[in-house]
Design an enzyme around this catalytic site. Structure first.
Site, PDB file in Angstrom:
ATOM      1  N   LEU A  61      51.882   8.526  39.308  1.00  0.00           N
ATOM      2  CA  LEU A  61      51.388   8.683  40.582  1.00  0.00           C
ATOM      3  C   LEU A  61      52.295   8.342  41.917  1.00  0.00           C
ATOM      4  O   LEU A  61      53.121   7.393  41.910  1.00  0.00           O
ATOM      5  CB  LEU A  61      49.875   8.151  40.887  1.00  0.00           C
ATOM      6  CG  LEU A  61      49.691   6.634  40.800  1.00  0.00           C
ATOM      7  CD1 LEU A  61      50.132   6.083  41.902  1.00  0.00           C
ATOM      8  CD2 LEU A  61      48.323   6.117  40.325  1.00  0.00           C
ATOM      9  N   PHE A 113      63.245  15.171  47.818  1.00  0.00           N
ATOM     10  CA  PHE A 113      64.052  13.927  47.448  1.00  0.00           C
ATOM     11  C   PHE A 113      65.491  14.075  48.000  1.00  0.00           C
ATOM     12  O   PHE A 113      66.378  13.460  47.187  1.00  0.00           O
ATOM     13  CB  PHE A 113      63.577  13.770  46.148  1.00  0.00           C
ATOM     14  CG  PHE A 113      62.650  12.606  46.158  1.00  0.00           C
ATOM     15  CD1 PHE A 113      61.275  13.045  46.140  1.00  0.00           C
ATOM     16  CD2 PHE A 113      62.672  11.176  46.214  1.00  0.00           C
ATOM     17  CE1 PHE A 113      60.350  12.132  46.088  1.00  0.00           C
ATOM     18  CE2 PHE A 113      61.814  10.221  45.916  1.00  0.00           C
ATOM     19  CZ  PHE A 113      60.626  10.596  46.044  1.00  0.00           C
ATOM     20  N   ILE A 114      65.923  14.991  48.876  1.00  0.00           N
ATOM     21  CA  ILE A 114      67.210  14.918  49.365  1.00  0.00           C
ATOM     22  C   ILE A 114      67.374  14.433  50.841  1.00  0.00           C
ATOM     23  O   ILE A 114      68.016  14.895  51.390  1.00  0.00           O
ATOM     24  CB  ILE A 114      67.939  16.142  49.021  1.00  0.00           C
ATOM     25  CG1 ILE A 114      67.357  17.245  49.646  1.00  0.00           C
ATOM     26  CG2 ILE A 114      68.332  16.200  47.614  1.00  0.00           C
ATOM     27  CD1 ILE A 114      68.316  18.744  49.483  1.00  0.00           C
ATOM     28  N   CYS A 142      58.324   0.285  43.270  1.00  0.00           N
ATOM     29  CA  CYS A 142      58.825   0.924  41.940  1.00  0.00           C
ATOM     30  C   CYS A 142      60.278   1.242  41.867  1.00  0.00           C
ATOM     31  O   CYS A 142      61.005   0.670  40.903  1.00  0.00           O
ATOM     32  CB  CYS A 142      58.228   2.049  41.688  1.00  0.00           C
ATOM     33  SG  CYS A 142      56.478   1.900  41.694  1.00  0.00           S
TER      34      CYS A 142
HETATM   35  N1  LIG Z   1      52.281   1.389  42.514  1.00  0.00           N
HETATM   36  C1  LIG Z   1      52.649   2.625  42.194  1.00  0.00           C
HETATM   37  O1  LIG Z   1      53.088   3.387  42.893  1.00  0.00           O
HETATM   38  C2  LIG Z   1      53.243   2.567  40.702  1.00  0.00           C
HETATM   39  C3  LIG Z   1      53.296   3.975  40.174  1.00  0.00           C
HETATM   40  C4  LIG Z   1      53.414   4.308  39.054  1.00  0.00           C
HETATM   41  C5  LIG Z   1      53.530   2.991  38.061  1.00  0.00           C
HETATM   42  N2  LIG Z   1      53.468   1.671  38.640  1.00  0.00           N
HETATM   43  C6  LIG Z   1      53.313   0.566  37.806  1.00  0.00           C
HETATM   44  O2  LIG Z   1      52.207   0.174  37.342  1.00  0.00           O
HETATM   45  C7  LIG Z   1      52.184  -1.109  37.382  1.00  0.00           C
HETATM   46  C8  LIG Z   1      51.289  -1.727  38.079  1.00  0.00           C
HETATM   47  O3  LIG Z   1      51.692  -1.604  39.310  1.00  0.00           O
HETATM   48  P1  LIG Z   1      50.564  -1.928  40.881  1.00  0.00           P
HETATM   49  O4  LIG Z   1      51.604  -1.471  42.012  1.00  0.00           O
HETATM   50  O5  LIG Z   1      49.354  -1.077  40.339  1.00  0.00           O
HETATM   51  O6  LIG Z   1      50.850  -3.321  40.740  1.00  0.00           O
HETATM   52  P2  LIG Z   1      49.721  -4.198  41.815  1.00  0.00           P
HETATM   53  O7  LIG Z   1      50.795  -5.608  41.934  1.00  0.00           O
HETATM   54  O8  LIG Z   1      49.134  -3.493  42.742  1.00  0.00           O
HETATM   55  O9  LIG Z   1      48.464  -4.632  40.965  1.00  0.00           O
HETATM   56  C9  LIG Z   1      48.503  -5.492  39.775  1.00  0.00           C
HETATM   57  C10 LIG Z   1      46.879  -6.020  39.628  1.00  0.00           C
HETATM   58  O10 LIG Z   1      47.154  -6.814  38.414  1.00  0.00           O
HETATM   59  C11 LIG Z   1      46.381  -7.779  38.313  1.00  0.00           C
HETATM   60  N3  LIG Z   1      46.657  -8.722  37.183  1.00  0.00           N
HETATM   61  C12 LIG Z   1      47.763  -9.317  37.200  1.00  0.00           C
HETATM   62  N4  LIG Z   1      47.310 -10.183  35.535  1.00  0.00           N
HETATM   63  C13 LIG Z   1      46.248  -9.658  35.099  1.00  0.00           C
HETATM   64  C14 LIG Z   1      45.526  -9.976  34.057  1.00  0.00           C
HETATM   65  N5  LIG Z   1      46.166 -10.853  32.871  1.00  0.00           N
HETATM   66  N6  LIG Z   1      44.541  -9.408  33.874  1.00  0.00           N
HETATM   67  C15 LIG Z   1      43.925  -8.551  34.845  1.00  0.00           C
HETATM   68  N7  LIG Z   1      44.719  -8.108  35.840  1.00  0.00           N
HETATM   69  C16 LIG Z   1      46.036  -8.878  36.156  1.00  0.00           C
HETATM   70  C17 LIG Z   1      46.701  -8.427  39.760  1.00  0.00           C
HETATM   71  O11 LIG Z   1      45.888  -9.586  40.019  1.00  0.00           O
HETATM   72  C18 LIG Z   1      46.875  -6.979  40.511  1.00  0.00           C
HETATM   73  O12 LIG Z   1      45.521  -6.925  41.059  1.00  0.00           O
HETATM   74  C19 LIG Z   1      53.592  -1.844  37.626  1.00  0.00           C
HETATM   75  O13 LIG Z   1      54.116  -1.718  36.168  1.00  0.00           O
HETATM   76  C20 LIG Z   1      54.371  -0.633  38.201  1.00  0.00           C
HETATM   77  O14 LIG Z   1      55.473  -0.686  38.052  1.00  0.00           O
HETATM   78  C21 LIG Z   1      53.178   1.709  39.951  1.00  0.00           C
END
Ligand SMILES: NC(=O)c1ccc[n+]([C@@H]2O[C@H](COP(=O)([O-])OP(=O)(O)OC[C@H]3O[C@@H](n4cnc5c(N)ncnc54)[C@H](O)[C@@H]3O)[C@@H](O)[C@H]2O)c1
Length: 448
Positions: free
Chosen positions: A156, A255-256, A266
Protein backbone atom coordinates in the site's frame (compact mmCIF):
# COMPACT_ATOMS: atom_id res chain seq x y z
CA UNK A 1 -12.43 -15.57 9.60
CA UNK A 2 -10.90 -14.53 12.93
CA UNK A 3 -7.83 -12.39 12.44
CA UNK A 4 -5.40 -10.81 14.90
CA UNK A 5 -3.12 -8.01 13.81
CA UNK A 6 -0.10 -6.94 15.82
CA UNK A 7 0.72 -3.27 15.22
CA UNK A 8 -1.82 -0.54 14.45
CA UNK A 9 0.38 1.78 12.39
CA UNK A 10 -0.20 2.66 8.73
CA UNK A 11 -0.10 -0.98 7.66
CA UNK A 12 -1.70 -2.73 10.64
CA UNK A 13 -4.61 -0.34 11.03
CA UNK A 14 -5.40 -0.23 7.32
CA UNK A 15 -5.15 -4.03 7.06
CA UNK A 16 -7.36 -4.50 10.11
CA UNK A 17 -9.99 -1.99 9.01
CA UNK A 18 -10.14 -3.31 5.43
CA UNK A 19 -10.35 -6.97 6.50
CA UNK A 20 -13.18 -6.04 8.89
CA UNK A 21 -14.86 -4.02 6.14
CA UNK A 22 -15.24 -7.16 3.98
CA UNK A 23 -16.66 -9.16 6.86
CA UNK A 24 -13.79 -10.74 8.79
CA UNK A 25 -13.58 -10.43 12.58
CA UNK A 26 -10.45 -8.52 13.48
CA UNK A 27 -8.66 -7.80 16.74
CA UNK A 28 -5.83 -5.26 16.54
CA UNK A 29 -3.13 -5.38 19.20
CA UNK A 30 -0.72 -2.56 19.94
CA UNK A 31 1.73 -1.93 22.77
CA UNK A 32 0.97 1.78 22.63
CA UNK A 33 -1.81 2.16 25.19
CA UNK A 34 -2.74 5.73 24.34
CA UNK A 35 -3.04 4.81 20.65
CA UNK A 36 -5.36 1.93 21.49
CA UNK A 37 -7.46 4.14 23.78
CA UNK A 38 -7.78 6.79 21.08
CA UNK A 39 -8.73 4.19 18.48
CA UNK A 40 -11.48 2.93 20.75
CA UNK A 41 -12.82 6.49 20.87
CA UNK A 42 -12.75 6.68 17.10
CA UNK A 43 -9.67 8.93 17.00
CA UNK A 44 -7.39 7.86 14.16
CA UNK A 45 -3.72 8.58 14.93
CA UNK A 46 -2.73 9.07 11.29
CA UNK A 47 -4.15 10.95 8.34
CA UNK A 48 -5.18 8.50 5.65
CA UNK A 49 -8.07 9.26 3.28
CA UNK A 50 -11.12 7.06 3.94
CA UNK A 51 -9.64 5.30 6.96
CA UNK A 52 -11.52 7.06 9.73
CA UNK A 53 -14.94 6.13 8.37
CA UNK A 54 -14.22 2.42 7.99
CA UNK A 55 -12.48 2.19 11.39
CA UNK A 56 -15.46 3.82 13.10
CA UNK A 57 -18.09 1.83 11.24
CA UNK A 58 -16.44 -1.53 11.78
CA UNK A 59 -15.63 -0.77 15.41
CA UNK A 60 -19.28 0.14 15.96
CA UNK A 61 -20.44 -3.06 14.24
CA UNK A 62 -18.18 -5.12 16.50
CA UNK A 63 -16.12 -6.61 13.65
CA UNK A 64 -13.06 -4.52 14.56
CA UNK A 65 -11.70 -4.37 18.11
CA UNK A 66 -8.54 -3.07 19.77
CA UNK A 67 -6.49 -4.25 22.71
CA UNK A 68 -3.06 -3.94 24.33
CA UNK A 69 -3.32 -7.50 25.63
CA UNK A 70 -1.03 -9.73 23.56
CA UNK A 71 -2.36 -12.93 25.14
CA UNK A 72 -5.92 -12.00 24.17
CA UNK A 73 -4.70 -11.26 20.65
CA UNK A 74 -2.96 -14.62 20.30
CA UNK A 75 -6.03 -16.48 21.57
CA UNK A 76 -8.34 -14.65 19.17
CA UNK A 77 -7.14 -15.11 15.62
CA UNK A 78 -6.60 -18.29 13.63
CA UNK A 79 -4.43 -16.04 11.49
CA UNK A 80 -1.94 -13.83 13.30
CA UNK A 81 -0.61 -10.89 11.32
CA UNK A 82 2.66 -9.20 12.24
CA UNK A 83 2.51 -5.56 11.08
CA UNK A 84 4.91 -3.84 13.47
CA UNK A 85 7.65 -1.41 12.51
CA UNK A 86 11.05 -2.49 11.18
CA UNK A 87 12.99 0.78 11.52
CA UNK A 88 16.62 1.08 10.47
CA UNK A 89 19.22 0.04 12.99
CA UNK A 90 22.33 2.19 13.44
CA UNK A 91 24.12 0.29 10.65
CA UNK A 92 21.17 0.55 8.24
CA UNK A 93 19.96 -3.02 8.66
CA UNK A 94 16.32 -3.59 9.62
CA UNK A 95 15.76 -3.60 13.37
CA UNK A 96 13.75 -6.76 13.98
CA UNK A 97 13.22 -6.39 17.72
CA UNK A 98 9.49 -5.64 17.37
CA UNK A 99 8.91 -8.54 14.96
CA UNK A 100 10.75 -10.90 17.32
CA UNK A 101 8.76 -9.63 20.30
CA UNK A 102 5.50 -10.48 18.52
CA UNK A 103 6.84 -13.92 17.55
CA UNK A 104 7.74 -14.53 21.21
CA UNK A 105 4.24 -13.47 22.32
CA UNK A 106 2.66 -15.86 19.82
CA UNK A 107 4.89 -18.75 20.96
CA UNK A 108 4.25 -17.92 24.60
CA UNK A 109 0.47 -17.67 24.45
CA UNK A 110 -0.74 -19.94 21.66
CA UNK A 111 -2.90 -22.89 22.72
CA UNK A 112 -4.22 -23.87 19.27
CA UNK A 113 -2.76 -24.16 15.75
CA UNK A 114 -2.07 -20.83 14.02
CA UNK A 115 -0.94 -19.31 10.78
CA UNK A 116 1.49 -16.47 11.35
CA UNK A 117 1.54 -13.96 8.51
CA UNK A 118 4.35 -11.46 8.30
CA UNK A 119 3.29 -8.19 6.71
CA UNK A 120 6.15 -6.07 8.03
CA UNK A 121 8.93 -5.44 5.53
CA UNK A 122 11.67 -7.78 6.69
CA UNK A 123 15.00 -9.02 5.36
CA UNK A 124 15.12 -12.37 3.59
CA UNK A 125 15.34 -15.11 6.18
CA UNK A 126 13.23 -13.35 8.83
CA UNK A 127 10.38 -15.81 8.32
CA UNK A 128 12.75 -18.58 9.41
CA UNK A 129 13.74 -16.55 12.47
CA UNK A 130 10.09 -15.98 13.39
CA UNK A 131 9.47 -19.71 13.04
CA UNK A 132 12.47 -20.50 15.28
CA UNK A 133 11.38 -17.94 17.88
CA UNK A 134 7.85 -19.39 18.10
CA UNK A 135 9.21 -22.94 18.14
CA UNK A 136 11.58 -22.09 21.00
CA UNK A 137 8.72 -20.72 23.11
CA UNK A 138 6.57 -23.77 22.39
CA UNK A 139 9.45 -26.09 23.29
CA UNK A 140 9.98 -24.19 26.56
CA UNK A 141 6.31 -24.85 27.37
CA UNK A 142 6.50 -28.46 26.20
CA UNK A 143 3.85 -27.81 23.58
CA UNK A 144 3.66 -29.43 20.15
CA UNK A 145 1.23 -27.17 18.33
CA UNK A 146 1.29 -26.76 14.58
CA UNK A 147 1.89 -23.40 12.95
CA UNK A 148 3.14 -22.03 9.65
CA UNK A 149 4.89 -18.75 8.91
CA UNK A 150 3.77 -17.01 5.72
CA UNK A 151 5.23 -13.89 4.11
CA UNK A 152 2.60 -11.46 2.84
CA UNK A 153 4.40 -8.16 2.20
CA UNK A 154 2.32 -5.02 1.96
CA UNK A 155 2.45 -2.71 -1.05
CA UNK A 156 0.00 0.00 0.00
CA UNK A 157 0.97 3.63 -0.57
CA UNK A 158 0.49 6.13 2.23
CA UNK A 159 -2.10 8.64 1.10
CA UNK A 160 -3.96 5.98 -0.90
CA UNK A 161 -3.64 3.11 1.56
CA UNK A 162 -7.30 2.12 1.88
CA UNK A 163 -7.84 2.15 -1.86
CA UNK A 164 -4.62 0.21 -2.47
CA UNK A 165 -5.62 -2.42 0.07
CA UNK A 166 -9.15 -2.74 -1.31
CA UNK A 167 -7.95 -2.90 -4.92
CA UNK A 168 -4.46 -4.36 -4.79
CA UNK A 169 -2.29 -4.73 -7.89
CA UNK A 170 -1.10 -8.03 -6.46
CA UNK A 171 -1.27 -10.04 -3.26
CA UNK A 172 2.02 -11.81 -2.66
CA UNK A 173 1.75 -14.95 -0.56
CA UNK A 174 5.03 -16.58 0.39
CA UNK A 175 4.45 -20.16 1.49
CA UNK A 176 4.95 -23.70 0.27
CA UNK A 177 2.29 -25.08 2.61
CA UNK A 178 -0.95 -25.93 0.79
CA UNK A 179 -3.16 -25.47 3.88
CA UNK A 180 -1.73 -21.96 4.47
CA UNK A 181 -2.16 -21.11 0.80
CA UNK A 182 -5.80 -22.19 0.90
CA UNK A 183 -6.52 -20.09 3.98
CA UNK A 184 -4.76 -17.04 2.53
CA UNK A 185 -6.82 -17.40 -0.65
CA UNK A 186 -9.98 -17.57 1.45
CA UNK A 187 -8.93 -14.54 3.50
CA UNK A 188 -8.24 -12.41 0.42
CA UNK A 189 -11.08 -13.74 -1.75
CA UNK A 190 -13.16 -10.54 -1.28
CA UNK A 191 -10.27 -8.47 -2.73
CA UNK A 192 -9.72 -10.89 -5.55
CA UNK A 193 -13.06 -11.09 -7.33
CA UNK A 194 -12.30 -9.12 -10.48
CA UNK A 195 -9.33 -11.28 -11.45
CA UNK A 196 -6.81 -13.39 -9.57
CA UNK A 197 -4.28 -11.06 -7.99
CA UNK A 198 -2.73 -13.66 -5.72
CA UNK A 199 0.81 -14.67 -6.56
CA UNK A 200 2.08 -17.58 -4.53
CA UNK A 201 5.80 -18.16 -4.17
CA UNK A 202 8.28 -19.43 -1.62
CA UNK A 203 8.75 -17.43 1.55
CA UNK A 204 12.20 -16.02 0.79
CA UNK A 205 11.23 -14.85 -2.69
CA UNK A 206 8.18 -13.12 -1.18
CA UNK A 207 10.38 -11.33 1.36
CA UNK A 208 12.74 -10.21 -1.40
CA UNK A 209 9.90 -9.12 -3.69
CA UNK A 210 8.97 -6.30 -1.30
CA UNK A 211 12.53 -4.95 -1.18
CA UNK A 212 12.89 -5.35 -4.94
CA UNK A 213 9.75 -3.27 -5.54
CA UNK A 214 10.79 -0.42 -3.26
CA UNK A 215 14.39 -0.45 -4.47
CA UNK A 216 13.18 -0.30 -8.08
CA UNK A 217 10.96 2.71 -7.38
CA UNK A 218 13.70 4.47 -5.43
CA UNK A 219 16.08 3.77 -8.31
CA UNK A 220 13.71 5.44 -10.78
CA UNK A 221 13.55 8.55 -8.62
CA UNK A 222 17.29 8.76 -8.06
CA UNK A 223 17.91 8.17 -11.75
CA UNK A 224 15.70 11.13 -12.64
CA UNK A 225 17.31 13.30 -9.99
CA UNK A 226 20.75 12.43 -11.35
CA UNK A 227 19.58 13.37 -14.84
CA UNK A 228 17.96 16.56 -13.48
CA UNK A 229 21.26 17.74 -12.07
CA UNK A 230 22.90 16.96 -15.38
CA UNK A 231 20.16 18.74 -17.35
CA UNK A 232 20.68 21.84 -15.28
CA UNK A 233 24.36 21.93 -16.16
CA UNK A 234 23.67 21.22 -19.81
CA UNK A 235 21.03 23.90 -20.21
CA UNK A 236 18.23 21.37 -20.77
CA UNK A 237 14.85 21.14 -19.04
CA UNK A 238 14.35 17.83 -17.23
CA UNK A 239 10.56 18.23 -17.42
CA UNK A 240 10.75 18.10 -21.22
CA UNK A 241 13.07 15.12 -20.95
CA UNK A 242 10.66 13.41 -18.54
CA UNK A 243 7.82 13.70 -21.00
CA UNK A 244 10.09 12.58 -23.81
CA UNK A 245 11.21 9.37 -22.12
CA UNK A 246 7.90 8.61 -20.37
CA UNK A 247 6.23 8.27 -23.75
CA UNK A 248 8.21 5.06 -24.27
CA UNK A 249 5.96 2.33 -22.85
CA UNK A 250 9.02 0.42 -21.69
CA UNK A 251 9.80 3.38 -19.43
CA UNK A 252 6.37 4.87 -18.67
CA UNK A 253 5.41 8.08 -16.90
CA UNK A 254 5.16 6.69 -13.37
CA UNK A 255 7.75 7.54 -10.78
CA UNK A 256 10.04 9.56 -13.01
CA UNK A 257 9.40 12.93 -11.40
CA UNK A 258 12.57 14.79 -10.45
CA UNK A 259 12.45 16.60 -7.12
CA UNK A 260 14.12 17.26 -3.79
CA UNK A 261 14.49 13.58 -2.96
CA UNK A 262 12.40 10.69 -1.71
CA UNK A 263 11.55 10.31 1.97
CA UNK A 264 9.03 8.47 4.08
CA UNK A 265 9.27 5.42 6.25
CA UNK A 266 9.90 2.94 3.45
CA UNK A 267 12.22 3.82 0.55
CA UNK A 268 15.16 5.17 2.58
CA UNK A 269 15.13 2.37 5.11
CA UNK A 270 14.37 -0.41 2.63
CA UNK A 271 17.11 0.57 0.18
CA UNK A 272 19.55 0.73 3.09
CA UNK A 273 18.40 -2.58 4.55
CA UNK A 274 18.65 -4.37 1.19
CA UNK A 275 22.14 -2.97 0.71
CA UNK A 276 23.05 -4.24 4.16
CA UNK A 277 21.56 -7.68 3.44
CA UNK A 278 23.63 -7.84 0.24
CA UNK A 279 26.79 -7.09 2.20
CA UNK A 280 25.97 -9.80 4.72
CA UNK A 281 25.97 -12.38 1.94
CA UNK A 282 29.21 -11.04 0.49
CA UNK A 283 27.73 -9.02 -2.38
CA UNK A 284 28.54 -5.36 -2.95
CA UNK A 285 25.30 -3.90 -4.35
CA UNK A 286 26.85 -0.79 -5.89
CA UNK A 287 23.64 0.35 -7.57
CA UNK A 288 21.74 0.47 -4.27
CA UNK A 289 24.59 2.44 -2.73
CA UNK A 290 24.37 4.96 -5.55
CA UNK A 291 20.57 5.26 -5.30
CA UNK A 292 20.89 6.20 -1.64
CA UNK A 293 23.84 8.55 -2.19
CA UNK A 294 22.03 10.40 -4.99
CA UNK A 295 18.96 10.78 -2.79
CA UNK A 296 20.91 12.10 0.19
CA UNK A 297 22.57 14.66 -2.06
CA UNK A 298 19.23 15.59 -3.62
CA UNK A 299 17.67 16.43 -0.28
CA UNK A 300 20.20 19.30 -0.02
CA UNK A 301 19.55 20.48 -3.57
CA UNK A 302 17.09 23.20 -2.52
CA UNK A 303 19.53 24.49 0.09
CA UNK A 304 22.25 24.65 -2.58
CA UNK A 305 19.95 26.70 -4.80
CA UNK A 306 18.99 28.98 -1.92
CA UNK A 307 22.59 29.56 -0.91
CA UNK A 308 23.58 30.21 -4.49
CA UNK A 309 20.80 32.76 -4.84
CA UNK A 310 21.70 34.69 -1.70
CA UNK A 311 25.50 34.35 -2.03
CA UNK A 312 26.38 31.74 0.59
CA UNK A 313 25.21 30.30 3.87
CA UNK A 314 26.12 33.37 5.95
CA UNK A 315 23.72 35.50 3.90
CA UNK A 316 20.77 33.40 5.10
CA UNK A 317 21.02 34.63 8.71
CA UNK A 318 18.01 36.75 9.59
CA UNK A 319 16.04 35.75 6.49
CA UNK A 320 12.54 34.29 6.67
CA UNK A 321 11.34 31.55 4.32
CA UNK A 322 7.79 30.50 3.62
CA UNK A 323 7.72 26.71 3.25
CA UNK A 324 4.81 24.90 1.60
CA UNK A 325 4.61 21.19 2.25
CA UNK A 326 6.09 19.37 5.25
CA UNK A 327 4.91 15.77 4.75
CA UNK A 328 7.24 13.56 2.72
CA UNK A 329 4.57 13.39 0.00
CA UNK A 330 1.01 14.67 -0.52
CA UNK A 331 -2.03 13.12 1.19
CA UNK A 332 -0.19 11.99 4.29
CA UNK A 333 0.94 13.54 7.57
CA UNK A 334 4.01 11.31 7.66
CA UNK A 335 7.19 13.30 8.27
CA UNK A 336 9.59 10.37 8.48
CA UNK A 337 12.73 11.22 6.43
CA UNK A 338 10.83 14.07 4.77
CA UNK A 339 13.00 16.33 2.58
CA UNK A 340 11.35 19.36 4.28
CA UNK A 341 13.20 18.43 7.46
CA UNK A 342 16.60 18.63 5.78
CA UNK A 343 15.65 22.02 4.33
CA UNK A 344 14.29 23.45 7.58
CA UNK A 345 17.17 22.18 9.68
CA UNK A 346 19.73 23.65 7.27
CA UNK A 347 17.92 27.00 7.27
CA UNK A 348 17.81 27.06 11.06
CA UNK A 349 21.51 26.16 11.25
CA UNK A 350 22.19 29.17 9.03
CA UNK A 351 20.15 31.47 11.30
CA UNK A 352 17.06 31.75 9.08
CA UNK A 353 13.41 31.48 10.15
CA UNK A 354 10.71 29.27 8.62
CA UNK A 355 6.99 30.01 8.22
CA UNK A 356 5.52 26.67 7.28
CA UNK A 357 2.19 25.32 6.09
CA UNK A 358 1.04 21.80 5.31
CA UNK A 359 -2.58 20.66 4.92
CA UNK A 360 -2.07 17.66 7.25
CA UNK A 361 1.40 17.46 8.78
CA UNK A 362 1.43 20.53 11.07
CA UNK A 363 0.62 18.61 14.24
CA UNK A 364 3.32 16.07 13.46
CA UNK A 365 5.82 18.88 12.78
CA UNK A 366 4.93 20.45 16.12
CA UNK A 367 5.39 17.10 17.83
CA UNK A 368 8.82 16.61 16.27
CA UNK A 369 10.26 20.11 16.70
CA UNK A 370 8.20 21.54 19.60
CA UNK A 371 8.01 25.30 20.09
CA UNK A 372 10.90 27.20 18.57
CA UNK A 373 11.46 30.84 17.77
CA UNK A 374 12.57 30.10 14.22
CA UNK A 375 9.54 27.99 13.26
CA UNK A 376 6.08 29.44 12.79
CA UNK A 377 3.36 27.00 11.77
CA UNK A 378 0.79 28.97 9.80
CA UNK A 379 -2.91 28.18 9.54
CA UNK A 380 -3.15 28.69 5.79
CA UNK A 381 -1.04 28.46 2.68
CA UNK A 382 -1.28 32.20 2.07
CA UNK A 383 -0.57 33.34 5.63
CA UNK A 384 2.75 31.48 5.52
CA UNK A 385 3.90 33.92 2.83
CA UNK A 386 3.39 37.11 4.83
CA UNK A 387 6.65 39.02 5.15
CA UNK A 388 8.79 36.07 4.03
CA UNK A 389 11.79 36.67 1.78
CA UNK A 390 10.97 33.77 -0.55
CA UNK A 391 8.82 30.66 -0.96
CA UNK A 392 10.13 27.11 -0.85
CA UNK A 393 7.93 24.23 -2.07
CA UNK A 394 8.82 20.83 -0.59
CA UNK A 395 5.64 18.77 -1.18
CA UNK A 396 3.37 18.88 -4.22
CA UNK A 397 -0.02 19.06 -2.47
CA UNK A 398 -2.78 19.77 -4.99
CA UNK A 399 -3.72 23.01 -3.23
CA UNK A 400 -0.26 24.43 -4.07
CA UNK A 401 -0.56 23.88 -7.80
CA UNK A 402 -2.43 26.97 -8.92
CA UNK A 403 -1.88 29.82 -6.48
CA UNK A 404 -2.57 33.44 -7.36
CA UNK A 405 0.92 34.69 -8.10
CA UNK A 406 -0.16 38.33 -8.03
CA UNK A 407 -1.48 37.95 -4.48
CA UNK A 408 1.64 36.05 -3.50
CA UNK A 409 3.83 38.85 -4.79
CA UNK A 410 2.09 41.24 -2.39
CA UNK A 411 2.83 39.02 0.62
CA UNK A 412 6.43 38.09 -0.12
CA UNK A 413 9.30 40.57 0.26
CA UNK A 414 10.88 39.30 -2.95
CA UNK A 415 9.32 37.49 -5.90
CA UNK A 416 11.45 34.37 -5.46
CA UNK A 417 10.40 30.71 -5.50
CA UNK A 418 12.51 27.63 -4.84
CA UNK A 419 10.37 24.81 -6.21
CA UNK A 420 11.52 21.38 -5.00
CA UNK A 421 8.77 19.58 -6.95
CA UNK A 422 8.71 21.42 -10.26
CA UNK A 423 5.11 22.40 -9.72
CA UNK A 424 5.28 25.71 -11.58
CA UNK A 425 6.01 26.83 -15.09
CA UNK A 426 9.37 28.65 -15.14
CA UNK A 427 8.58 30.51 -18.33
CA UNK A 428 5.30 31.90 -17.06
CA UNK A 429 6.81 32.95 -13.75
CA UNK A 430 9.76 34.60 -15.46
CA UNK A 431 7.35 36.59 -17.61
CA UNK A 432 5.68 37.82 -14.41
CA UNK A 433 9.03 38.93 -13.01
CA UNK A 434 9.60 36.04 -10.61
CA UNK A 435 12.99 34.54 -9.86
CA UNK A 436 12.20 30.85 -10.15
CA UNK A 437 14.41 27.91 -9.25
CA UNK A 438 13.20 24.39 -10.02
CA UNK A 439 14.99 21.04 -10.10
CA UNK A 440 16.88 20.35 -13.31
CA UNK A 441 15.35 23.21 -15.26
CA UNK A 442 18.44 24.42 -17.04
CA UNK A 443 16.44 26.65 -19.33
CA UNK A 444 14.95 28.69 -16.50
CA UNK A 445 15.48 32.36 -16.83
CA UNK A 446 17.53 33.96 -14.02
CA UNK A 447 19.88 30.99 -13.91
CA UNK A 448 22.84 32.72 -15.56
N1 LIG B 1 3.95 2.84 6.00
C1 LIG B 1 3.88 2.29 4.81
O1 LIG B 1 3.50 2.95 3.83
C2 LIG B 1 4.28 0.86 4.59
C3 LIG B 1 3.95 0.23 3.38
C4 LIG B 1 4.30 -1.10 3.20
C5 LIG B 1 5.00 -1.77 4.19
N2 LIG B 1 5.33 -1.13 5.35
C6 LIG B 1 6.04 -1.90 6.38
O2 LIG B 1 5.09 -2.32 7.34
C7 LIG B 1 5.67 -2.31 8.65
C8 LIG B 1 4.87 -1.41 9.56
O3 LIG B 1 4.98 -0.08 9.07
P1 LIG B 1 4.05 1.11 9.61
O4 LIG B 1 4.37 2.30 8.79
O5 LIG B 1 2.68 0.61 9.74
O6 LIG B 1 4.70 1.29 11.08
P2 LIG B 1 4.22 2.24 12.25
O7 LIG B 1 5.45 2.66 12.95
O8 LIG B 1 3.25 3.24 11.74
O9 LIG B 1 3.39 1.26 13.22
C9 LIG B 1 3.95 0.19 13.92
C10 LIG B 1 3.07 -0.09 15.14
O10 LIG B 1 3.50 -1.29 15.76
C11 LIG B 1 3.33 -1.13 17.15
N3 LIG B 1 4.11 -2.14 17.87
C12 LIG B 1 5.45 -2.21 18.13
N4 LIG B 1 5.73 -3.33 18.81
C13 LIG B 1 4.58 -4.01 18.99
C14 LIG B 1 4.23 -5.25 19.60
N5 LIG B 1 5.16 -6.02 20.19
N6 LIG B 1 2.94 -5.62 19.63
C15 LIG B 1 1.98 -4.85 19.05
N7 LIG B 1 2.26 -3.67 18.44
C16 LIG B 1 3.53 -3.26 18.41
C17 LIG B 1 3.75 0.29 17.40
O11 LIG B 1 3.32 0.78 18.65
C18 LIG B 1 3.13 1.00 16.19
O12 LIG B 1 1.82 1.45 16.51
C19 LIG B 1 7.12 -1.89 8.45
O13 LIG B 1 7.92 -3.03 8.31
C20 LIG B 1 7.07 -1.12 7.15
O14 LIG B 1 8.30 -1.13 6.49
C21 LIG B 1 4.97 0.15 5.58
Amino acid sequence: MKITIFGTGYVGLVTGACLAEVGHNVLCVDVDQSKVERLMQGIIPIYEPGLEAIVRENYASGRLAFTTDAAEGVQFGDIQFIAVGTPPDEDGSADLQYVRAVARSIGTHMTADKIVVNKSTVPVGTGDQVRAEIQAQLAARDQTLTFDVVSNPEFLKEGAAVNDFMKPDRIIVGTTDTHSERLMRELYAPFNRNHDRIIVMDLRSAELTKYAANAMLATKISFMNELANLAERLGADIEQVRIGIGSDPRIGYHFIYPGCGYGGSCFPKDVQALHRTAREVGYDAVLLDAVEAVNNRQKSRLIDLIQRHYGGQAALAGKTFALWGLAFKPNTDDMRAAPSRVVMEALWAAGARVQAYDPEAMEETQRIYGQREDLMLCGTRDSALKGADALIVCTEWKSFRAPDFAVMAESLREKTIFDGRNVYDPQRLAEQGWQYYGIGRGLSINRS
